[in-house]
Design an enzyme around this catalytic site. Structure first.
Site, PDB file in Angstrom:
ATOM      1  N   LYS A 168       3.254  -8.340  -0.915  1.00 29.33           N
ATOM      2  CA  LYS A 168       2.027  -7.588  -1.184  1.00 29.33           C
ATOM      3  C   LYS A 168       2.382  -6.206  -1.712  1.00 29.33           C
ATOM      4  O   LYS A 168       3.318  -5.573  -1.214  1.00 29.33           O
ATOM      5  CB  LYS A 168       1.223  -7.486   0.119  1.00 29.33           C
TER       6      LYS A 168
ATOM      7  N   SER B  89      -7.559  -8.002   2.671  1.00 30.95           N
ATOM      8  CA  SER B  89      -7.048  -7.363   1.471  1.00 30.95           C
ATOM      9  C   SER B  89      -5.812  -8.050   0.880  1.00 30.95           C
ATOM     10  O   SER B  89      -5.492  -7.816  -0.283  1.00 30.95           O
ATOM     11  CB  SER B  89      -6.724  -5.897   1.770  1.00 30.95           C
TER      12      SER B  89
ATOM     13  N   SER C 120      -6.431  -8.577   7.459  1.00 33.35           N
ATOM     14  CA  SER C 120      -6.053  -8.783   6.052  1.00 33.35           C
ATOM     15  C   SER C 120      -4.986  -9.822   5.773  1.00 33.35           C
ATOM     16  O   SER C 120      -4.757 -10.156   4.616  1.00 33.35           O
ATOM     17  CB  SER C 120      -5.633  -7.465   5.427  1.00 33.35           C
TER      18      SER C 120
HETATM   19  N1  GLN Z   1     -11.356  -5.884   5.893  1.00 31.42           N
HETATM   20  C1  GLN Z   1     -10.792  -4.869   6.732  1.00 31.42           C
HETATM   21  C2  GLN Z   1     -10.983  -3.516   6.102  1.00 31.42           C
HETATM   22  O1  GLN Z   1     -11.504  -3.473   5.060  1.00 31.42           O
HETATM   23  C3  GLN Z   1      -9.357  -5.164   7.010  1.00 31.42           C
HETATM   24  C4  GLN Z   1      -8.393  -4.610   6.047  1.00 31.42           C
HETATM   25  C5  GLN Z   1      -6.953  -4.842   6.426  1.00 31.42           C
HETATM   26  O2  GLN Z   1      -6.648  -5.555   7.386  1.00 31.42           O
HETATM   27  N2  GLN Z   1      -6.091  -4.188   5.685  1.00 31.42           N
HETATM   28  O3  GLN Z   1     -10.621  -2.514   6.646  1.00 31.42           O
END
Ligand code: GLN
Length: 518
Positions: free
Chosen positions: A80, A155, A179
């Site tokens: 990532k 994400s 995420s």
């Molecule tokens: N969807 C969550 C957020 O927007 C989780 C994001 C993540 O785990 N990086 O914060």
């Protein structure tokens, strides 16, 4: 023989070891697959064809020479784009870091290289890992390989999509509030968020430092075990990494757990849970029962406050962490000549109008540079989080919001401690729905935040969680099952996941109609 890009890492390693295939062939197969599919899928932000093939050739040569090789020798891995790789660009999905070339490797990258893995590219993501659909990427749209009109989740959307589309057998994601697990669920792959402190965060670009963890995505729990084993462990460069030894996950993962006690949290089956998701999860629970597990209901009474708590703590930490992107320390800077010309024109207009107050209030050039840099460099969701976080940390509101959220966080952790007195693992959904349509939630921040209902608690409590495929909806979309364990019990999680995958074939399914739209 199946095409090399289709194999799990464990299967590929066997072929590499027996000489049936080479790392160059496997790496080329993945690169070809990316070249064929990724214009459309948008899973990658950059690829390293030359360096990957050169490294694969070197590993093949060392293998032929009879050298001792690492546990991931010759296996392609995608990373990532939030994890830094020396000499390569790390954008974090943001225009802010468009040109950022890291002078060092993240610890997990050093460990992957020490394990003789082959890095093939960096995957697409929501800007600074904020989001659940990868639609906040400043660069490109990512599509779900099962249905290209839908999101792969986020994400770590690219990290999950690239495994689902068989473009890489292994990938690394990061999970701050779901995420890794949510995109794994949406894409029908296996994804593990380790215990906070299990994997070093050195070289992971910070979003919310008390929640962030790097973890593996792969087709199977067995592959996740292999990858986790390679990246986990104490790191003196990350003071929050735990000084605990790392079990040999890959050696024990196939041993079934006897007398497994599973907890079903009452609060996980409430309002908002899609009926098809619920049905698939309940069916998965019955699979465990047929394997001898005993299931009991437990309660996590404070889980109803999890979203509110997370969306105070994560933005608070983000607003502090992202203060460094100011055009001086790191990354993007606004066009200074244009900025100075703009200021001069404003000054002139105010002078002509005789507006002394306006002149007194006019930005100093440095202030204007910061302001323009940040307005141009960040996208709307990142700005929203910075504003929310600056508010919840501000004088007068700090106690009401931030400190209160920390107290609720403690209660959420205590709920888990109480539940784990009676059960070994919790079992439930990963996300309230299967993959939603692109564009469906993007203009509705609250709707998007509610997708995180079942994932953020594990981050708040610091415990590990895994998402494994457990079914498909009538529309053919994958559904994920979440297992959560007490801190540092990844071995238990992986073994339980592997048991399920040995008894079912959800993890073997791949999206059928890949390719460009007709
Ligand atoms: N969807 C969550 C957020 O927007 C989780 C994001 C993540 O785990 N990086 O914060």
């Amino acid at each position: 023989m199946a095409d090399l890009h289709e194999l799990t890492a464990v299967e590929l390693l066997a072929k590499l070891q027996s000489g049936e295939a080479t790392s160059v062939q496997a790496t080329q197969a993945c690169l070809d697959r990316i070249a064929r599919l990724d214009d459309d899928l948008g899973a990658f932000l950059s690829t390293f064809p030359e360096s990957a093939l050169a490294r694969a050739a070197e590993i093949d040569r060392r293998r032929l020479a009879g050298e001792r090789l690492g546990p991931l020798a010759g296996v392609p891995v995608a990373v990532k784009d939030v994890v830094v790789v020396e000499g390569a660009i790390t954008t974090c999905g943001s225009k802010m870091l468009q040109q950022y070339r890291s002078p060092f490797h993240a610890t997990v990258i050093e460990k992957l290289l020490a394990a003789d893995a082959v890095l093939i590219g960096k995957t697409n993501m929501d800007e600074f890992a904020m989001g659940g659909s990868t639609e906040n990427s400043a660069y490109r749209l990512a599509r779900n390989p099962w249905d290209r009109e839908r999101t792969p989740g986020g994400s770590s959307g690219g990290a999950a999509a690239c495994v689902a589309a068989r473009m890489a057998p292994l990938s690394l994601g990061s999970d701050t509030g779901g995420s890794i697990r949510q995109p794994a669920s949406f894409c029908g792959v296996t994804g593990l968020k380790p215990t906070y402190g299990r994997v070093s965060r050195w070289g992971l670009v910070a979003f919310a430092s008390s929640l962030d963890q790097i973890g593996p995505l792969a087709k199977t729990a067995e592959d996740c075990a292999l990858l986790l084993e390679a990246i986990a462990g104490h790191d003196p460069r990350d003071s929050t990494s735990a000084p605990q030894s790392v079990p040999a996950y890959s050696r024990t993962v196939k041993e079934p757990l006897k007398k497994l006690r599973l907890g079903v949290a009452r609060e996980h089956y409430g309002e908002g849970l899609d009926a098809e998701v619920e049905a698939a999860v309940r069916k998965a629970i019955r699979v465990y029962e047929s394997l001898g597990a005993e299931v009991q209901e437990v309660s996590l009474p404070h889980s109803r406050y999890a979203i509110a708590t997370y969306y105070i703590i994560a933005p608070s930490e983000a607003s502090s962490n992202l203060a460094r992107y100011d055009g001086v320390h790191f990354g993007y800077r606004t066009d200074e000549q244009a900025m100075l010309a703009e200021l001069a024109a404003e000054r002139k207009a105010l002078e002509t109008a005789g507006d002394q107050r306006g002149l007194d209030e006019l930005d100093a050039p440095l202030v204007r540079m910061y302001r323009k840099t940040r307005s141009e460099g960040f996208g709307p969701e990142v700005k929203r989080r910075i504003m929310l976080g600056a508010y919840t940390l501000s004088k007068g509101y700090y106690d009401q919001y931030y400190v209160k959220a920390l107290k609720v966080r403690r209660l959420i952790r205590q709920d888990y401690d109480a539940a784990f007195k009676n059960v070994d693992l919790l079992i439930g959904p990963v996300a309230p729905t299967a993959a939603f349509k692109l564009g469906e939630n993007v203009n509705d921040p609250l709707g998007m935040y509610l997708e995180d209902l079942y994932t953020v608690s594990a981050n708040l409590a610091g415990i590990p969680g895994i998402s494994i495929p457990c079914g498909v909806t009538a529309a053919g979309l994958p559904v994920g099952l979440q297992l959560q364990a007490p801190a540092f019990e990844e071995e238990r999680l992986l073994r339980a996941a592997c048991m399920f995958q040995a008894a079912t074939d959800w993890d073997d399914r791949a999206p059928e109609s890949l390719g460009r739209p007709a």
